[in-house]
Structure formats: structure tokens, C-alpha cells
Scaffold this motif. Sequence first.
Motif, PDB file in Angstrom:
ATOM      1  N   ALA A 194       0.841  -1.198   0.000  1.00 59.02           N
ATOM      2  CA  ALA A 194       0.000   0.000   0.000  1.00 59.02           C
ATOM      3  C   ALA A 194       0.881   1.255   0.000  1.00 59.02           C
ATOM      4  N   ARG A 195       1.900   1.269   0.868  1.00 61.23           N
ATOM      5  CA  ARG A 195       2.782   2.446   0.942  1.00 61.23           C
ATOM      6  C   ARG A 195       3.499   2.660  -0.392  1.00 61.23           C
ATOM      7  N   MET A 196       3.973   1.557  -0.977  1.00 62.11           N
ATOM      8  CA  MET A 196       4.724   1.667  -2.228  1.00 62.11           C
ATOM      9  C   MET A 196       3.851   2.226  -3.361  1.00 62.11           C
ATOM     10  N   ASN A 197       2.557   1.913  -3.302  1.00 62.20           N
ATOM     11  CA  ASN A 197       1.647   2.344  -4.373  1.00 62.20           C
ATOM     12  C   ASN A 197       0.804   3.554  -3.985  1.00 62.20           C
ATOM     13  N   HIS A 198       1.213   4.240  -2.906  1.00 65.44           N
ATOM     14  CA  HIS A 198       0.492   5.435  -2.420  1.00 65.44           C
ATOM     15  C   HIS A 198      -0.992   5.156  -2.218  1.00 65.44           C
ATOM     16  N   LYS A 199      -1.272   4.017  -1.608  1.00 65.33           N
ATOM     17  CA  LYS A 199      -2.665   3.652  -1.322  1.00 65.33           C
ATOM     18  C   LYS A 199      -2.860   3.637   0.183  1.00 65.33           C
ATOM     19  N   ALA A 200      -4.130   3.665   0.620  1.00 63.28           N
ATOM     20  CA  ALA A 200      -4.421   3.545   2.058  1.00 63.28           C
ATOM     21  C   ALA A 200      -4.097   2.114   2.493  1.00 63.28           C
ATOM     22  N   ILE A 201      -3.718   1.940   3.771  1.00 62.85           N
ATOM     23  CA  ILE A 201      -3.416   0.600   4.302  1.00 62.85           C
ATOM     24  C   ILE A 201      -4.620  -0.329   4.089  1.00 62.85           C
ATOM     25  N   SER A 202      -5.821   0.244   4.319  1.00 65.67           N
ATOM     26  CA  SER A 202      -7.036  -0.575   4.170  1.00 65.67           C
ATOM     27  C   SER A 202      -7.144  -1.115   2.735  1.00 65.67           C
ATOM     28  N   GLN A 203      -6.708  -0.272   1.751  1.00 67.76           N
ATOM     29  CA  GLN A 203      -6.766  -0.723   0.355  1.00 67.76           C
ATOM     30  C   GLN A 203      -5.766  -1.862   0.126  1.00 67.76           C
ATOM     31  N   GLY A 204      -4.637  -1.797   0.813  1.00 68.97           N
ATOM     32  CA  GLY A 204      -3.635  -2.871   0.708  1.00 68.97           C
ATOM     33  C   GLY A 204      -4.245  -4.203   1.132  1.00 68.97           C
ATOM     34  N   HIS A 205      -4.994  -4.187   2.239  1.00 69.12           N
ATOM     35  CA  HIS A 205      -5.622  -5.434   2.708  1.00 69.12           C
ATOM     36  C   HIS A 205      -6.737  -5.871   1.733  1.00 69.12           C
ATOM     37  N   SER A 206      -7.503  -4.888   1.220  1.00 67.83           N
ATOM     38  CA  SER A 206      -8.573  -5.258   0.271  1.00 67.83           C
ATOM     39  C   SER A 206      -7.969  -5.866  -0.998  1.00 67.83           C
ATOM     40  N   ASP A 207      -6.882  -5.262  -1.492  1.00 64.81           N
ATOM     41  CA  ASP A 207      -6.216  -5.828  -2.677  1.00 64.81           C
ATOM     42  C   ASP A 207      -5.666  -7.218  -2.355  1.00 64.81           C
ATOM     43  N   GLY A 208      -5.241  -7.406  -1.095  1.00 68.76           N
ATOM     44  CA  GLY A 208      -4.747  -8.716  -0.647  1.00 68.76           C
ATOM     45  C   GLY A 208      -5.832  -9.776  -0.758  1.00 68.76           C
ATOM     46  N   PHE A 209      -7.069  -9.390  -0.480  1.00 67.25           N
ATOM     47  CA  PHE A 209      -8.150 -10.370  -0.609  1.00 67.25           C
ATOM     48  C   PHE A 209      -8.334 -10.779  -2.075  1.00 67.25           C
ATOM     49  N   LEU A 210      -8.188  -9.812  -2.996  1.00 68.66           N
ATOM     50  CA  LEU A 210      -8.347 -10.151  -4.426  1.00 68.66           C
ATOM     51  C   LEU A 210      -7.296 -11.183  -4.848  1.00 68.66           C
ATOM     52  N   THR A 211      -6.080 -11.029  -4.294  1.00 67.14           N
ATOM     53  CA  THR A 211      -5.029 -12.019  -4.596  1.00 67.14           C
ATOM     54  C   THR A 211      -5.421 -13.385  -4.052  1.00 67.14           C
ATOM     55  N   LEU A 212      -5.978 -13.386  -2.839  1.00 65.97           N
ATOM     56  CA  LEU A 212      -6.406 -14.656  -2.242  1.00 65.97           C
ATOM     57  C   LEU A 212      -7.440 -15.345  -3.137  1.00 65.97           C
TER      58      LEU A 212
END
Length: 278
Positions: free
Chosen positions: A45-63
Motif C-alpha cells: 500500500a505504501r509503495m503504491n500510495h494507497k491507504a493501508i485498508s486498500q492494501g488489505h482489500s487488494d490482498g483479498f483479491l489475490t487470495l
Amino acid sequence: MLLRCLRWLRAKVVQRAERLLLHVLAAGPIPKHVAFVMDGNRRYARMNHKAISQGHSDGFLTLRRLLEACLRLEIRCVSVYAFAMDNFRRSPEEIDHLMHLAHDKLRELSQHGDILEQYGVRLNVLGKTSLLPEYVQEAIRHVESITRNNDRCVFSTPVSARKAELVVTAILNIHMSYSAQDEIATAVESAIHISLDNPSDIHITEKDVEDQLFTSLSRSPPLEVLVRTSGVKRLSDYLLWQCNENTQIHFVSAYWPDFGLWDFVPIVLNYQRKAWGK
Ligand code: FPP
Ligand code: MG
């Protein structure tokens, strides 16, 4: 318009190619149980200038994507580390987001026509679920109950088709509010309780403890491959008992939301190379 058509066409070609690749790989030896430590959501999330919450949501898409790839590969059991007991030490905002994400995604997964129904997957949430908020526990009870009778996942690669179709119980274990040390302590406690039925012969064996682990109670096969993303080389209190000399452990540098099929294929090929070399 033309550009959109071309993009759609390219996505379709890539999807077809990936499905073909999975089908071919599934004809070789395939691990029965693969676990993922889904690490690196916040750094992504930090690397892509996204909110931490978005990092976890994107993590679910990977799952979701990875689960589908595993099912197409005919891996019958997938375990994921979604929330460590230690994660309760994170900020209240992040915990709250993770809990709502878990609730929403468990509800989504239990919907009619979604991946669990499509492939006939049984979902287990493993860990000290009593520590989770009541609304998450309610979503867990719902998804576990509606997938409880999913025990007829049909695998039919060229190899298994020759032997007639292979009907298995496909399992997704989501470890939430989990700690391996707590799992082992709980298993020892249960083994002692059982042994007290015969007080004249109290003797606890490794098998007695193993039989009481969450993975054994959910009838998961032995763990053959464990993957941790984000370049960190630790097990972080995940499946410590289940990792043994037959478990292939891989540490990959991609952050979990960026982890894709092309990161996973070499791991499967490595498993096949070793299986053929035996
Ligand atoms: C680890 O990255 C990730 C988590 C603590 C949460 C993982 C959860 C999901 C991917 C979604 C779960 C979905 C369901 C259905 C429960 P991190 O936060 O430790 O990131 P960092 O290592 O970069 O700090
Ligand atoms: Mg982390």
C-alpha cells in the motif's frame, strides 16, 4: 471503443493461456495441501500510495485469484494466515478494517454461485474465533454451515480422467485469530482431557496431540508446501507443528497483493521436480 475491445481480447487470451497452463501442470504430481503467509499488504500500500485498508482489500483479491488457480491445479487443501493473534496489537482502526473486511468477504464467499459453491469447497475458519467480534463470528458460522456438506469436488485433469473422475473434499482453511503455539497448547489440553477417560493409563503420544490440531480436526491433508511473501524469512507462529521435513518452504520477495500465478508456477514446478526425483 477499439482500445477497450483490444484490452478485453488480450485479457481473454491471457486467461485462456493461464487456464491451459494450469491444466497441463495439473497432469503432474500436485501437493495436496499448500499454505500461504499473506505478508506485505501494508508495504504494498505504501509503495503504491494507497491507504493501508486498500492494501488489505487488494490482498483479498489475490487470495481469491490464487484460490481459483489452486483449485484448477487440483490442490485439495489451501490454508491462509489472515489474522494472527498478535495482530490484535495493531491500531484499532486497522483491526476494525480487517474485521469488517473479513465479515464482508466471508459473506461474499458464501453467496450462491460464488467460488466455494462453484468448486464445492468446504471453508473452515481456524483459530481462537471467540476473540473475534460477534458479527465476524456470525459470518463464520454462516459460511461454515453452508459449506459443511461440500465434500464432492470433482477433479478431472487428463490423468485423473483416465482413472475416472476423482471426487475429493476441497478445503479452504482461513486462519484467523491464530497462533501455532496456542493451537499446540489447545491440542495438548484436549489430548489430556481425552486421556482422562482412562486414568489408569495416562500416556500422551505425538499422534494424540496431532489428532487434536485444528488442521486434523478439519481433516486437512499433511502440509506439503508453505509460501511466505514479502521477502521476510520467518514462520511467524504459523503452522509450526504442521511444517516438517516433508514440507517445502518458499520465501518469495513479492508483496502479497502483487503475488500472482507467475510467482506460484515455479513453486509448483519445483514440487514436481522433487516428486519425480524420488
Ligand atoms: C499481512 O500483511 C496481512 C494481514 C495481516 C491481513 C491479511 C488479510 C487479507 C489478505 C484479507 C483476508 C480475507 C479474509 C476473507 C479473512 P501486513 O499487514 O503484515 O503488511 P506488512 O508486512 O507490509 O506490514
Ligand atoms: Mg507483515
